[in-house]
Each structure stands twice: as structure tokens, then as C-alpha cells.
Design a protein around this motif. Structure first.
Motif, PDB file in Angstrom:
ATOM      1  N   LEU A  21       0.825  -1.221   0.000  1.00  0.00           N
ATOM      2  CA  LEU A  21       0.000   0.000   0.000  1.00  0.00           C
ATOM      3  C   LEU A  21       0.853   1.264   0.000  1.00  0.00           C
ATOM      4  CD1 LEU A  21      -2.912  -0.856   2.472  1.00  0.00           C
ATOM      5  CD2 LEU A  21      -2.831  -1.124  -0.009  1.00  0.00           C
ATOM      6  N   GLY A  22       2.103   1.154   0.422  1.00  0.00           N
ATOM      7  CA  GLY A  22       3.007   2.297   0.393  1.00  0.00           C
ATOM      8  C   GLY A  22       2.723   3.359   1.441  1.00  0.00           C
ATOM      9  N   VAL A  23       2.091   2.989   2.561  1.00  0.00           N
ATOM     10  CA  VAL A  23       1.847   3.988   3.590  1.00  0.00           C
ATOM     11  C   VAL A  23       3.154   4.348   4.285  1.00  0.00           C
ATOM     12  CG1 VAL A  23      -0.515   3.133   3.961  1.00  0.00           C
ATOM     13  CG2 VAL A  23       1.301   2.425   5.516  1.00  0.00           C
ATOM     14  N   VAL A  24       3.184   5.527   4.875  1.00  0.00           N
ATOM     15  CA  VAL A  24       4.342   5.947   5.657  1.00  0.00           C
ATOM     16  C   VAL A  24       4.000   6.007   7.141  1.00  0.00           C
ATOM     17  CG1 VAL A  24       5.426   7.204   3.763  1.00  0.00           C
ATOM     18  CG2 VAL A  24       3.868   8.408   5.316  1.00  0.00           C
ATOM     19  N   ARG A  25       2.707   5.885   7.444  1.00  0.00           N
ATOM     20  CA  ARG A  25       2.232   5.932   8.837  1.00  0.00           C
ATOM     21  C   ARG A  25       1.130   4.903   9.014  1.00  0.00           C
ATOM     22  NH1 ARG A  25       1.917   9.203  13.339  1.00  0.00           N
ATOM     23  NH2 ARG A  25      -0.086   9.161  14.427  1.00  0.00           N
ATOM     24  N   LEU A  26       1.259   4.097  10.075  1.00  0.00           N
ATOM     25  CA  LEU A  26       0.235   3.121  10.416  1.00  0.00           C
ATOM     26  C   LEU A  26      -0.138   3.335  11.871  1.00  0.00           C
ATOM     27  CD1 LEU A  26      -1.430   0.686   9.467  1.00  0.00           C
ATOM     28  CD2 LEU A  26       0.464  -0.784  10.195  1.00  0.00           C
ATOM     29  N   GLU A  27      -1.412   3.587  12.120  1.00  0.00           N
ATOM     30  CA  GLU A  27      -1.892   3.888  13.461  1.00  0.00           C
ATOM     31  C   GLU A  27      -2.671   2.709  14.042  1.00  0.00           C
ATOM     32  OE1 GLU A  27      -2.655   8.686  12.879  1.00  0.00           O
ATOM     33  OE2 GLU A  27      -4.367   7.321  12.763  1.00  0.00           O
ATOM     34  N   ALA A  28      -2.694   2.647  15.369  1.00  0.00           N
ATOM     35  CA  ALA A  28      -3.579   1.760  16.120  1.00  0.00           C
ATOM     36  C   ALA A  28      -4.267   2.643  17.147  1.00  0.00           C
ATOM     37  CB  ALA A  28      -2.793   0.642  16.794  1.00  0.00           C
ATOM     38  N   VAL A  29      -5.592   2.704  17.082  1.00  0.00           N
ATOM     39  CA  VAL A  29      -6.394   3.568  17.946  1.00  0.00           C
ATOM     40  C   VAL A  29      -7.110   2.649  18.934  1.00  0.00           C
ATOM     41  CG1 VAL A  29      -8.243   5.284  18.002  1.00  0.00           C
ATOM     42  CG2 VAL A  29      -6.628   5.237  16.074  1.00  0.00           C
ATOM     43  N   ILE A  30      -6.745   2.738  20.234  1.00  0.00           N
ATOM     44  CA  ILE A  30      -7.137   1.726  21.211  1.00  0.00           C
ATOM     45  C   ILE A  30      -7.682   2.369  22.486  1.00  0.00           C
ATOM     46  CG2 ILE A  30      -6.285  -0.229  22.585  1.00  0.00           C
ATOM     47  CD1 ILE A  30      -3.947  -0.413  20.518  1.00  0.00           C
ATOM     48  N   ASP A  31      -8.776   1.818  22.990  1.00  0.00           N
ATOM     49  CA  ASP A  31      -9.312   2.254  24.280  1.00  0.00           C
ATOM     50  C   ASP A  31      -8.214   2.096  25.338  1.00  0.00           C
ATOM     51  OD1 ASP A  31     -10.670   1.855  26.971  1.00  0.00           O
ATOM     52  OD2 ASP A  31     -12.409   2.363  25.739  1.00  0.00           O
ATOM     53  N   GLU A  32      -8.025   3.108  26.150  1.00  0.00           N
ATOM     54  CA  GLU A  32      -6.951   3.084  27.141  1.00  0.00           C
ATOM     55  C   GLU A  32      -7.051   1.876  28.077  1.00  0.00           C
ATOM     56  OE1 GLU A  32      -4.762   6.238  30.101  1.00  0.00           O
ATOM     57  OE2 GLU A  32      -6.959   6.214  30.135  1.00  0.00           O
ATOM     58  N   ALA A  33      -8.257   1.421  28.372  1.00  0.00           N
ATOM     59  CA  ALA A  33      -8.445   0.295  29.294  1.00  0.00           C
ATOM     60  C   ALA A  33      -8.197  -1.064  28.641  1.00  0.00           C
ATOM     61  CB  ALA A  33      -9.855   0.333  29.878  1.00  0.00           C
ATOM     62  N   ASN A  34      -8.033  -1.095  27.329  1.00  0.00           N
ATOM     63  CA  ASN A  34      -7.859  -2.360  26.616  1.00  0.00           C
ATOM     64  C   ASN A  34      -6.380  -2.758  26.637  1.00  0.00           C
ATOM     65  OD1 ASN A  34      -7.817  -4.532  24.865  1.00  0.00           O
ATOM     66  ND2 ASN A  34      -9.282  -3.616  23.439  1.00  0.00           N
ATOM     67  N   ALA A  35      -5.961  -3.294  27.779  1.00  0.00           N
ATOM     68  CA  ALA A  35      -4.545  -3.624  27.990  1.00  0.00           C
ATOM     69  C   ALA A  35      -4.035  -4.655  26.993  1.00  0.00           C
ATOM     70  CB  ALA A  35      -4.326  -4.118  29.418  1.00  0.00           C
ATOM     71  N   ALA A  36      -4.856  -5.641  26.636  1.00  0.00           N
ATOM     72  CA  ALA A  36      -4.407  -6.679  25.703  1.00  0.00           C
ATOM     73  C   ALA A  36      -4.111  -6.097  24.328  1.00  0.00           C
ATOM     74  CB  ALA A  36      -5.455  -7.788  25.609  1.00  0.00           C
ATOM     75  N   SER A  37      -4.985  -5.243  23.832  1.00  0.00           N
ATOM     76  CA  SER A  37      -4.753  -4.630  22.518  1.00  0.00           C
ATOM     77  C   SER A  37      -3.562  -3.683  22.549  1.00  0.00           C
ATOM     78  CB  SER A  37      -6.004  -3.888  22.042  1.00  0.00           C
ATOM     79  OG  SER A  37      -6.987  -4.810  21.645  1.00  0.00           O
ATOM     80  N   ARG A  38      -3.370  -3.015  23.659  1.00  0.00           N
ATOM     81  CA  ARG A  38      -2.210  -2.132  23.784  1.00  0.00           C
ATOM     82  C   ARG A  38      -0.913  -2.936  23.765  1.00  0.00           C
ATOM     83  NH1 ARG A  38      -2.982   2.253  28.370  1.00  0.00           N
ATOM     84  NH2 ARG A  38      -1.094   2.972  27.338  1.00  0.00           N
ATOM     85  N   ARG A  39      -0.919  -4.108  24.425  1.00  0.00           N
ATOM     86  CA  ARG A  39       0.287  -4.961  24.413  1.00  0.00           C
ATOM     87  C   ARG A  39       0.594  -5.448  23.001  1.00  0.00           C
ATOM     88  NH1 ARG A  39      -1.965  -6.770  29.273  1.00  0.00           N
ATOM     89  NH2 ARG A  39      -2.864  -8.600  28.253  1.00  0.00           N
ATOM     90  N   VAL A  40      -0.454  -5.785  22.230  1.00  0.00           N
ATOM     91  CA  VAL A  40      -0.240  -6.206  20.842  1.00  0.00           C
ATOM     92  C   VAL A  40       0.456  -5.088  20.074  1.00  0.00           C
ATOM     93  CG1 VAL A  40      -1.395  -6.718  18.646  1.00  0.00           C
ATOM     94  CG2 VAL A  40      -2.113  -7.893  20.743  1.00  0.00           C
ATOM     95  N   ALA A  41      -0.058  -3.870  20.173  1.00  0.00           N
ATOM     96  CA  ALA A  41       0.541  -2.739  19.458  1.00  0.00           C
ATOM     97  C   ALA A  41       2.008  -2.574  19.852  1.00  0.00           C
ATOM     98  CB  ALA A  41      -0.241  -1.457  19.745  1.00  0.00           C
ATOM     99  N   GLU A  42       2.297  -2.642  21.123  1.00  0.00           N
ATOM    100  CA  GLU A  42       3.679  -2.464  21.588  1.00  0.00           C
ATOM    101  C   GLU A  42       4.578  -3.596  21.108  1.00  0.00           C
ATOM    102  OE1 GLU A  42       2.864  -1.984  25.754  1.00  0.00           O
ATOM    103  OE2 GLU A  42       2.101   0.059  25.443  1.00  0.00           O
ATOM    104  N   ARG A  43       4.080  -4.841  21.148  1.00  0.00           N
ATOM    105  CA  ARG A  43       4.871  -5.984  20.662  1.00  0.00           C
ATOM    106  C   ARG A  43       5.165  -5.857  19.168  1.00  0.00           C
ATOM    107  NH1 ARG A  43       1.904  -9.269  24.190  1.00  0.00           N
ATOM    108  NH2 ARG A  43       0.323  -9.633  22.615  1.00  0.00           N
ATOM    109  N   CYS A  44       4.280  -5.193  18.447  1.00  0.00           N
ATOM    110  CA  CYS A  44       4.432  -5.074  16.990  1.00  0.00           C
ATOM    111  C   CYS A  44       5.167  -3.803  16.583  1.00  0.00           C
ATOM    112  CB  CYS A  44       3.066  -5.159  16.332  1.00  0.00           C
ATOM    113  SG  CYS A  44       2.313  -6.798  16.508  1.00  0.00           S
ATOM    114  N   GLY A  45       5.790  -3.138  17.536  1.00  0.00           N
ATOM    115  CA  GLY A  45       6.643  -2.002  17.214  1.00  0.00           C
ATOM    116  C   GLY A  45       5.952  -0.654  17.129  1.00  0.00           C
ATOM    117  N   PHE A  46       4.725  -0.558  17.608  1.00  0.00           N
ATOM    118  CA  PHE A  46       4.023   0.722  17.610  1.00  0.00           C
ATOM    119  C   PHE A  46       4.417   1.498  18.859  1.00  0.00           C
ATOM    120  CE2 PHE A  46       1.604  -1.776  14.730  1.00  0.00           C
ATOM    121  CZ  PHE A  46       0.904  -0.921  13.901  1.00  0.00           C
TER     122      PHE A  46
END
Length: 192
Positions: free
Chosen positions: A137-162
Motif C-alpha cells: 500500500l506504500g503507507v508511511v504511517r500506520l496507526e492503532a487507535v485503542i481504548d486506554e483500558a484495553n490492555a491486551a490490545s495495547r500490548r499487541v501494538a507495543e509488541r508489533c513495534g508501535f
């Protein structure tokens, strides 16, 4: 900029343990089963996932799959079903959404079936989608928008380099009337 409709995209992505493919007609029962199993967990984050407010039905799941297929073909949205290699069991859904080719940027979203949560499937899928986003797709920015209380989704983002860029305070209203905070994570490709 290449017209998005002219992008040649793979009809599936293969990882070590998963097959990621766009939904298609006939996938409704597969999706419905996973949503019903996971609905109480998904509804914990209703402010961020308003689509889970309605009771899931087979027709609504089938409509999601057909709309997902149409949007993928039109290059308007890029949803993927996450299927376990071998069994074909749906373990979650992930996708690239709100893609803005003028920037170019996109947002990754994901959820895991409750019975497979903690297995690493979602991190595996997010890495594959990030490769697709930055490569094809050639994007230069990839975002993950996550509810602050959703600890599991936040850990996924951090593990994936976000990286956590910030927290939007009181920017969503929850079903109980309370205000929720939203974390903005991002990965950026340095090449313009």
C-alpha cells in the motif's frame, strides 16, 4: 500516486500459523460464531467498537462479509479474516481501515476470538498487515487507535513495534455514560 483501484493486492497473506484473507460471501456463519463467543469481551470497549452494540445475527455477519469483500475489491477498506492454518478455524479479524492514500497512512484494527486470546495470533496478523501496509500500500504511517483500558490490545501494538504517541482524554462516551480515553499508537516508515 497510483489510483488505489489499480493496486494489485494478494488474495491472502500467509504467516507461520495463519492464513489472512478478505471475507467473502458465505463466511457469515464462521464470523457469527466467533462474534457470539467473543461478544461480552468486545462489549467492554463499546465506545471504541460501536458495531458490537447490536445483537449479532447470521444475516448481519453475512452482510459484513459481503460488504468487506466489496470494499476490499474497491480498495476502500482492507478487512481480513484470520484463519488458523490446518483447521481453518476463525481466530480473529483484523484489517487496515481509514486508509488515506494522499498522506499516505492507514489504521490497523483487530480483535481476537476469546478462546484463542493470548496465543499470539493477533500479533502475528498485525505484523503481516503492517508489512502489507508499508510495502504494497506504500503507507508511511500506520496507526492503532485503542481504548486506554484495553490492555491486551495495547500490548499487541507495543509488541508489533508501535509507539504510544498520546492519549486523547475523554474523547468517547461509553454505553454506561462514562467518558473513555483513547490511546494513539503509530509506526512510521522513514521513507516518504
Amino acid at each position: 500516486m497510483t489510483e488505489p483501484i489499480l493496486l494489485d493486492l494478494p488474495d491472502r497473506l500467509d504467516t507461520a500459523r495463519l492464513v489472512l484473507r478478505p471475507p467473502r460471501a458465505g463466511d457469515g456463519p464462521l464470523l457469527h460464531e466467533a462474534i457470539v463467543e467473543t461478544l461480552p469481551e468486545l462489549r467492554r470497549y463499546l465506545a471504541a467498537l460501536p458495531w458490537v452494540a447490536a445483537e449479532p445475527t447470521l444475516p448481519s455477519a453475512e452482510a459484513f462479509c459481503r460488504n468487506g469483500q466489496a470494499n476490499f475489491l474497491a480498495r476502500k477498506d482492507f478487512p481480513f479474516l484470520l484463519l488458523a492454518r490446518g483447521s481453518g478455524r476463525l481466530v480473529g479479524v483484523a484489517g487496515l481501515h481509514r486508509t488515506d492514500f494522499a498522506v499516505p497512512k492507514s489504521e490497523v484494527g483487530y480483535w481476537s476470538r476469546v478462546s484463542t486470546a493470548g496465543s499470539g495470533f493477533i500479533s502475528e496478523a498485525v505484523r503481516a498487515l503492517a508489512d502489507l501496509a508499508f510495502g504494497t500500500l506504500g503507507v508511511v504511517r500506520l496507526e492503532a487507535v485503542i481504548d486506554e483500558a484495553n490492555a491486551a490490545s495495547r500490548r499487541v501494538a507495543e509488541r508489533c513495534g508501535f509507539a504510544l504517541e498520546g492519549i486523547h482524554r475523554h474523547d468517547r462516551r461509553a454505553a454506561d455514560g462514562g467518558l473513555r480515553n483513547t490511546c494513539i499508537y503509530a509506526r512510521c516508515d522513514l521513507a516518504p
